[in-house]
Design an enzyme around this catalytic site. Sequence first.
Site, PDB file in Angstrom:
ATOM      1  CG  ASP A 194      -0.339  -0.531   2.480  1.00 19.94           C
ATOM      2  OD1 ASP A 194       0.904  -0.544   2.566  1.00 19.94           O
ATOM      3  OD2 ASP A 194      -1.079  -0.927   3.383  1.00 19.94           O
ATOM      4  CG  ASN A 254      -9.297  -1.543  11.979  1.00 14.44           C
ATOM      5  OD1 ASN A 254      -8.350  -2.198  11.531  1.00 14.44           O
ATOM      6  ND2 ASN A 254      -9.767  -0.473  11.382  1.00 14.44           N
ATOM      7  CG  HIS A 299      -6.098  -2.298   8.947  1.00 14.56           C
ATOM      8  ND1 HIS A 299      -6.239  -1.126   9.654  1.00 14.56           N
ATOM      9  CD2 HIS A 299      -4.754  -2.473   8.833  1.00 14.56           C
ATOM     10  CE1 HIS A 299      -5.056  -0.624   9.940  1.00 14.56           C
ATOM     11  NE2 HIS A 299      -4.136  -1.433   9.464  1.00 14.56           N
ATOM     12  CD  GLU A 311      -9.229   0.989   7.657  1.00 14.27           C
ATOM     13  OE1 GLU A 311      -9.343   0.152   8.572  1.00 14.27           O
ATOM     14  OE2 GLU A 311      -8.527   2.007   7.766  1.00 14.27           O
TER      15      GLU A 311
HETATM   16  C1  F6R Z   1       1.339  -1.443   6.150  1.00 15.86           C
HETATM   17  C2  F6R Z   1       0.081  -2.144   6.277  1.00 15.86           C
HETATM   18  C3  F6R Z   1      -0.752  -2.088   7.521  1.00 15.86           C
HETATM   19  C4  F6R Z   1       0.036  -2.432   8.772  1.00 15.86           C
HETATM   20  C5  F6R Z   1      -0.867  -2.387   9.998  1.00 15.86           C
HETATM   21  C6  F6R Z   1      -0.078  -2.607  11.274  1.00 15.86           C
HETATM   22  O1  F6R Z   1       1.899  -1.640   4.874  1.00 15.86           O
HETATM   23  O2  F6R Z   1      -0.302  -2.751   5.340  1.00 15.86           O
HETATM   24  O3  F6R Z   1      -1.832  -2.975   7.397  1.00 15.86           O
HETATM   25  O4  F6R Z   1       0.592  -3.706   8.640  1.00 15.86           O
HETATM   26  O5  F6R Z   1      -1.515  -1.146  10.068  1.00 15.86           O
HETATM   27  O6  F6R Z   1       0.794  -1.539  11.470  1.00 15.86           O
HETATM   28  P1  F6R Z   1       1.968  -1.612  12.548  1.00 15.86           P
HETATM   29  O7  F6R Z   1       2.910  -2.647  12.086  1.00 15.86           O
HETATM   30  O8  F6R Z   1       2.600  -0.241  12.520  1.00 15.86           O
HETATM   31  O9  F6R Z   1       1.332  -1.930  13.841  1.00 15.86           O
END
Ligand code: F6R
Length: 243
Positions: free
Chosen positions: A66, A134, A136, A141
């Site tokens: 992403d 959450n 994701h 989402e």
């Molecule tokens: C980032 C991504 C997000 C993160 C998720 C957890 O490329 O795809 O889904 O993996 O938000 O973020 P952290 O690792 O910062 O807790």
Amino acid sequence: MELKVLTQEEINEVVSNEIIELINNSSKCVLGLATGSTPLGVYKKLVEAYQTNEVSFENVESFNLDEYVGLDSTNNQSYRYFMDHNLFNHINIDINKTYIPSDKETSENYYKRYDDKIENHGGIDIQILGIGSNGHIAFNEPGTSFDSLTHIVSLKESTIKDNSRFFNSIDEVPTRAISMGLKSIMNAKRIILIAFGKNKQEAIRCLFEEEANENLPASILKSHPNVTIYCDKEASSLLKINA
Ligand code: F6R
């Protein structure tokens, strides 16, 4: 889904070793990469392994999950900047073969081309994932269709709040991103999801206790044949195995 509860250090070691082994045993390999705080330890280990000649990335290509809309590579919160600074600049990967969704293009055609490109490169051999509080994965989402391919996403309040720790203020967090879809992720041959810390314990509990449903995007992984979920003790603390 296989579950492994280990320390963060052990997880970084085991996951980076699996990636290194795959690279060393393949003539060409495609990695699916994530940003955020979770994979940082794995990337650090990969850099160390490169520096000690345990692995070469010359035949590796990568696709990131992403990117924020509107943050280009010069912005230190863009995911291109993150990947360059935490991994790509420190290893011998061909930077032209590191693909990240563009922060600019927003046409249906562009999104489709990203999925097509992954397929044309042979598909992702190992996809690394973190998980949002959450549930994701990537920026998919709660409520995202299990059939989704790469698409544009409006970030939920909880994700903006989680990610605001990387920005000077919550107002600076972009509200939109381009993300690989849930179906795009499921096309990977192998998936490794890592969860660290208390903030992830509820998402991990739901992942193991609920049926697959679109309100918990990560639950799509239940129907993938080759997934390992690595949790530290805190992230797994609400699971019955810990009772
Ligand atoms: C980032 C991504 C997000 C993160 C998720 C957890 O490329 O795809 O889904 O993996 O938000 O973020 P952290 O690792 O910062 O807790």
